[in-house]
Motif scaffolding. Structure first.
Motif, PDB file in Angstrom:
ATOM      1  N   GLY A 259       8.113   3.239   1.032  1.00  0.00           N
ATOM      2  CA  GLY A 259       7.011   2.571   0.369  1.00  0.00           C
ATOM      3  C   GLY A 259       7.304   2.282  -1.097  1.00  0.00           C
ATOM      4  O   GLY A 259       6.866   1.261  -1.639  1.00  0.00           O
ATOM      5  N   MET A 260       8.077   3.169  -1.757  1.00  0.00           N
ATOM      6  CA  MET A 260       8.439   2.919  -3.148  1.00  0.00           C
ATOM      7  C   MET A 260       9.335   1.691  -3.293  1.00  0.00           C
ATOM      8  O   MET A 260       9.380   1.074  -4.356  1.00  0.00           O
ATOM      9  CB  MET A 260       9.152   4.146  -3.723  1.00  0.00           C
ATOM     10  N   LEU A 261      10.074   1.369  -2.230  1.00  0.00           N
ATOM     11  CA  LEU A 261      10.972   0.212  -2.271  1.00  0.00           C
ATOM     12  C   LEU A 261      10.333  -1.044  -1.690  1.00  0.00           C
ATOM     13  O   LEU A 261      11.004  -2.060  -1.513  1.00  0.00           O
ATOM     14  CB  LEU A 261      12.268   0.534  -1.524  1.00  0.00           C
ATOM     15  N   GLY A 262       9.041  -0.975  -1.378  1.00  0.00           N
ATOM     16  CA  GLY A 262       8.334  -2.164  -0.919  1.00  0.00           C
ATOM     17  C   GLY A 262       8.169  -2.305   0.566  1.00  0.00           C
ATOM     18  O   GLY A 262       7.616  -3.323   1.036  1.00  0.00           O
ATOM     19  N   PHE A 263       8.629  -1.334   1.355  1.00  0.00           N
ATOM     20  CA  PHE A 263       8.422  -1.411   2.792  1.00  0.00           C
ATOM     21  C   PHE A 263       6.969  -1.064   3.119  1.00  0.00           C
ATOM     22  O   PHE A 263       6.394  -0.141   2.530  1.00  0.00           O
ATOM     23  CB  PHE A 263       9.352  -0.440   3.529  1.00  0.00           C
ATOM     24  N   PRO A 264       6.353  -1.754   4.070  1.00  0.00           N
ATOM     25  CA  PRO A 264       4.956  -1.436   4.451  1.00  0.00           C
ATOM     26  C   PRO A 264       4.863  -0.093   5.147  1.00  0.00           C
ATOM     27  O   PRO A 264       5.774   0.305   5.883  1.00  0.00           O
ATOM     28  CB  PRO A 264       4.570  -2.591   5.382  1.00  0.00           C
ATOM     29  N   VAL A 265       3.765   0.604   4.917  1.00  0.00           N
ATOM     30  CA  VAL A 265       3.535   1.918   5.504  1.00  0.00           C
ATOM     31  C   VAL A 265       2.140   1.916   6.112  1.00  0.00           C
ATOM     32  O   VAL A 265       1.167   1.503   5.449  1.00  0.00           O
ATOM     33  CB  VAL A 265       3.649   3.033   4.447  1.00  0.00           C
ATOM     34  N   PRO A 266       1.972   2.355   7.374  1.00  0.00           N
ATOM     35  CA  PRO A 266       0.632   2.378   7.992  1.00  0.00           C
ATOM     36  C   PRO A 266      -0.267   3.406   7.303  1.00  0.00           C
ATOM     37  O   PRO A 266       0.189   4.486   6.913  1.00  0.00           O
ATOM     38  CB  PRO A 266       0.925   2.754   9.438  1.00  0.00           C
ATOM     39  N   ASP A 267      -1.542   3.048   7.149  1.00  0.00           N
ATOM     40  CA  ASP A 267      -2.472   3.991   6.539  1.00  0.00           C
ATOM     41  C   ASP A 267      -2.963   4.977   7.590  1.00  0.00           C
ATOM     42  O   ASP A 267      -2.597   4.898   8.777  1.00  0.00           O
ATOM     43  CB  ASP A 267      -3.636   3.255   5.902  1.00  0.00           C
ATOM     44  N   ALA A 268      -3.784   5.920   7.174  1.00  0.00           N
ATOM     45  CA  ALA A 268      -4.248   6.971   8.084  1.00  0.00           C
ATOM     46  C   ALA A 268      -5.056   6.394   9.235  1.00  0.00           C
ATOM     47  O   ALA A 268      -4.948   6.843  10.388  1.00  0.00           O
ATOM     48  CB  ALA A 268      -5.066   8.001   7.305  1.00  0.00           C
ATOM     49  N   ALA A 269      -5.874   5.384   8.964  1.00  0.00           N
ATOM     50  CA  ALA A 269      -6.684   4.795  10.028  1.00  0.00           C
ATOM     51  C   ALA A 269      -5.799   4.149  11.084  1.00  0.00           C
ATOM     52  O   ALA A 269      -6.059   4.259  12.291  1.00  0.00           O
ATOM     53  CB  ALA A 269      -7.645   3.770   9.432  1.00  0.00           C
ATOM     54  N   THR A 270      -4.751   3.487  10.664  1.00  0.00           N
ATOM     55  CA  THR A 270      -3.838   2.856  11.630  1.00  0.00           C
ATOM     56  C   THR A 270      -3.119   3.905  12.451  1.00  0.00           C
ATOM     57  O   THR A 270      -2.925   3.746  13.666  1.00  0.00           O
ATOM     58  CB  THR A 270      -2.821   1.975  10.874  1.00  0.00           C
ATOM     59  N   VAL A 271      -2.710   5.005  11.805  1.00  0.00           N
ATOM     60  CA  VAL A 271      -2.025   6.075  12.543  1.00  0.00           C
ATOM     61  C   VAL A 271      -2.965   6.694  13.571  1.00  0.00           C
ATOM     62  O   VAL A 271      -2.582   6.925  14.724  1.00  0.00           O
ATOM     63  CB  VAL A 271      -1.499   7.141  11.555  1.00  0.00           C
ATOM     64  N   LEU A 272      -4.217   6.960  13.163  1.00  0.00           N
ATOM     65  CA  LEU A 272      -5.169   7.549  14.110  1.00  0.00           C
ATOM     66  C   LEU A 272      -5.479   6.599  15.260  1.00  0.00           C
ATOM     67  O   LEU A 272      -5.579   7.013  16.424  1.00  0.00           O
ATOM     68  CB  LEU A 272      -6.458   7.933  13.377  1.00  0.00           C
ATOM     69  N   ALA A 273      -5.606   5.324  14.959  1.00  0.00           N
ATOM     70  CA  ALA A 273      -5.895   4.346  16.005  1.00  0.00           C
ATOM     71  C   ALA A 273      -4.738   4.214  16.978  1.00  0.00           C
ATOM     72  O   ALA A 273      -4.934   3.973  18.174  1.00  0.00           O
ATOM     73  CB  ALA A 273      -6.207   2.989  15.380  1.00  0.00           C
ATOM     74  N   SER A 274      -3.505   4.410  16.501  1.00  0.00           N
ATOM     75  CA  SER A 274      -2.340   4.289  17.376  1.00  0.00           C
ATOM     76  C   SER A 274      -2.210   5.473  18.309  1.00  0.00           C
ATOM     77  O   SER A 274      -1.449   5.416  19.284  1.00  0.00           O
ATOM     78  CB  SER A 274      -1.065   4.181  16.523  1.00  0.00           C
ATOM     79  N   GLY A 275      -2.923   6.538  18.038  1.00  0.00           N
ATOM     80  CA  GLY A 275      -2.850   7.677  18.949  1.00  0.00           C
ATOM     81  C   GLY A 275      -3.747   7.518  20.155  1.00  0.00           C
ATOM     82  O   GLY A 275      -3.516   8.151  21.191  1.00  0.00           O
TER      83      GLY A 275
END
Length: 507
Positions: A259-275
């Motif tokens: 994320g520090m280098l500009g790559f996208p990172v899923p937020d907590a809501a996206t992680v929970l929804a993917s479960g």
């Protein structure tokens, strides 16, 4: 993905001429690994076969200014044509580079294939944790094993090339199998003997190993990126016993650096929804895709690239500082041949057109120094003045003065000053007839005779060996060259001692 292997590729510098000493067309750079490798080949050959003691090689080696190693390297450069080792090393180098290129291409292809196997064809959702573990798990395990072997190598002794692992030794076997010539038989063993138990081989092995992993992980990353760009994937994480917060924390931790280098990172809501179900939302899919590519780049590709460059730099520095083990018997045998204690250098100063002759100072006509005898560089077995005094009785021995031995510069300076102040009436110079007369001794005799009214030379220590070697003839010829004729040379101690006491008319 299972891609584990360590291939030993040791970079070799190009061949060139030595920069010092006589030009040798078949030589190598003076500080190169190749030249020391060649010296090891010559040593191993000479330990099993008669030495290649060519006079030309030794002469050119002794002409090199430097220590024993520099001369051993020059000798090896001259002798290499006898065994064809230069061409064998070049062939080995070419095969090593070819195998490295092929291995990197295969690693890239295998990495791309592993990415395709991990993501699938898009008909089923991608388990992000399982996919990332499959693509980076073996890499992380291999990296830990490499670090452990590097630390253990610092404590252990043994062949440095054995730290390349099974595939590294297999690479050496394949490289040698491609050339079964007699000249190439000793190449791996000579290289191992040269590198010894140090870490120089470990850095070379590490550079090749990390380069291969860099190729494999680059292929896997590009494969993941290509598949994500051409297929639609849904992402999910699955568990039976772990809580959802575990995956939220894991995804956040792994995505921090990307994320520090500009790559996208899923937020907590996206992680929970993917479960609960595969993430089909476009923004969520892009976040998971960026997270996956970023993790592979940051934790896989970049570390291997950095380690490959670091190991290569350490390898280059270690090989530049590499030195032959001159304590080996094969090199110790060469020390007296290449570093002799003395060498015949010939005549360094031109012979004068004429030797000095006594000119007789004006003060010599009124000499007040009496009868004097001096010894010029007599052997230790000729005790002075007993060697001369013992020839007559004590009364005669007291009739002349002992001028002492003239062995040092100070002693000669002192007797010159004494004779200049008090020229002797009669002077006997005792010399060792077993030694060959030189210009320095004859010149000093002429200078001393220049201060005396009459001079005789006692040829002490005359024996059968001196007469057989012609020493007496050489002394008489030398004395004649400075103006002291046949009558001035006395071979008998009694005659010399009697002349000191009584003198004669001959001057």
């Amino acid at each position: 993905m299972r891609f584990a292997g360590e291939v030993v590729i040791l970079p070799l510098p190009d061949f060139a001429d030595l920069s010092s000493g006589p030009r040798v067309p078949t030589s190598f750079p003076p500080n190169s690994l190749s030249l020391r490798w060649l010296a090891e080949l010559v040593r191993r050959h000479e330990e099993r076969h008669p030495p290649l003691d060519e006079a030309r090689a030794h002469a050119e080696a002794r002409a090199v200014a430097g220590d024993l190693e520099a001369r051993v390297l020059r000798r090896a450069a001259v002798l290499e044509a006898a065994g064809g080792w230069r061409e064998a090393i070049q062939r080995w180098q070419g095969r090593a580079r070819l195998l490295l290129v092929l291995a990197c291409v295969l690693a890239f292809v295998f990495g791309f294939g592993a990415a395709a196997g991990a993501l699938g064809d898009g008909t089923r959702p991608v388990n992000v944790v399982w996919t990332l573990g499959g693509l980076l798990g073996v890499h992380l395990l291999s990296l830990l094993l490499w670090l452990a072997s590097l630390m253990l190598q610092g404590r252990a002794q043994g062949g440095a090339l054995q730290h390349g692992g099974l595939l590294g030794r297999a690479w050496l076997a394949v490289t040698g199998w491609l050339d079964r010539s007699r000249e190439a038989a000793d190449l791996p063993l000579a290289l191992g003997g040269l590198l010894g138990s140090g870490r120089s081989a470990a850095w070379g092995v590490g550079a090749a190993n990390h380069a291969l992993w860099f190729g494999a992980l680059s292929g896997a990353t590009l494969g993941v990126l290509a598949l994500l760009a051409t297929r639609r994937y849904g992402f999910v994480w699955e568990t039976t016993i772990l809580p959802a917060d575990t995956f939220v924390a894991l995804s956040a931790a792994l995505g921090a650096l990307p994320g520090m280098l500009g790559f996208p990172v899923p937020d907590a809501a996206t992680v929970l929804a993917s479960g609960d179900a595969p993430m089909l939302d476009e923004a969520g899919r892009r976040a998971w895709a960026g997270w996956l590519v970023g993790a592979m780049t940051i934790y896989g590709v970049l570390p291997r690239l950095a380690l490959a460059l670091l190991c290569f730099g350490l390898w280059r520095r270690a090989t530049r500082a590499l030195a032959l083990d001159l304590g080996r018997p094969g090199y110790a045998r060469l020390r007296p041949l290449l570093m002799p204690d003395s060498e015949r250098i010939g005549v360094r100063d031109p012979e004068p057109a004429a030797m000095p002759h006594p000119q007789r100072h004006a003060a010599v006509a009124h000499g007040d120094g009496g009868a004097v005898a001096v010894a010029l560089e007599l052997g230790d077995d000729l005790a002075w003045p007993h060697a001369l005094a013992g020839a007559h009785d004590a009364a005669v021995a007291l009739a002349w003065q002992d001028g002492g031995r003239l062995d040092s510069r100070e002693q000669r300076r002192s007797v010159r000053a004494r004779f200049a102040a008090h020229p002797p009436v009669r002077l006997v110079v005792a010399v060792d007839a077993r030694q060959t007369p030189d210009r320095g001794s004859l010149g000093l005799i002429a200078e001393l005779a220049d201060h005396a009214q009459a001079t005789r030379i006692w040829l002490a220590g005359v024996d059968a060996a001196a007469e057989q070697a012609g020493r007496l003839r050489q002394w008489r010829e030398g004395l004649a060259g400075i103006g002291l004729g046949e009558a001035a040379a006395l071979a008998d101690a009694g005659a010399a001692c009697g002349w000191l006491e009584r003198g004669d008319e001959a001057r």
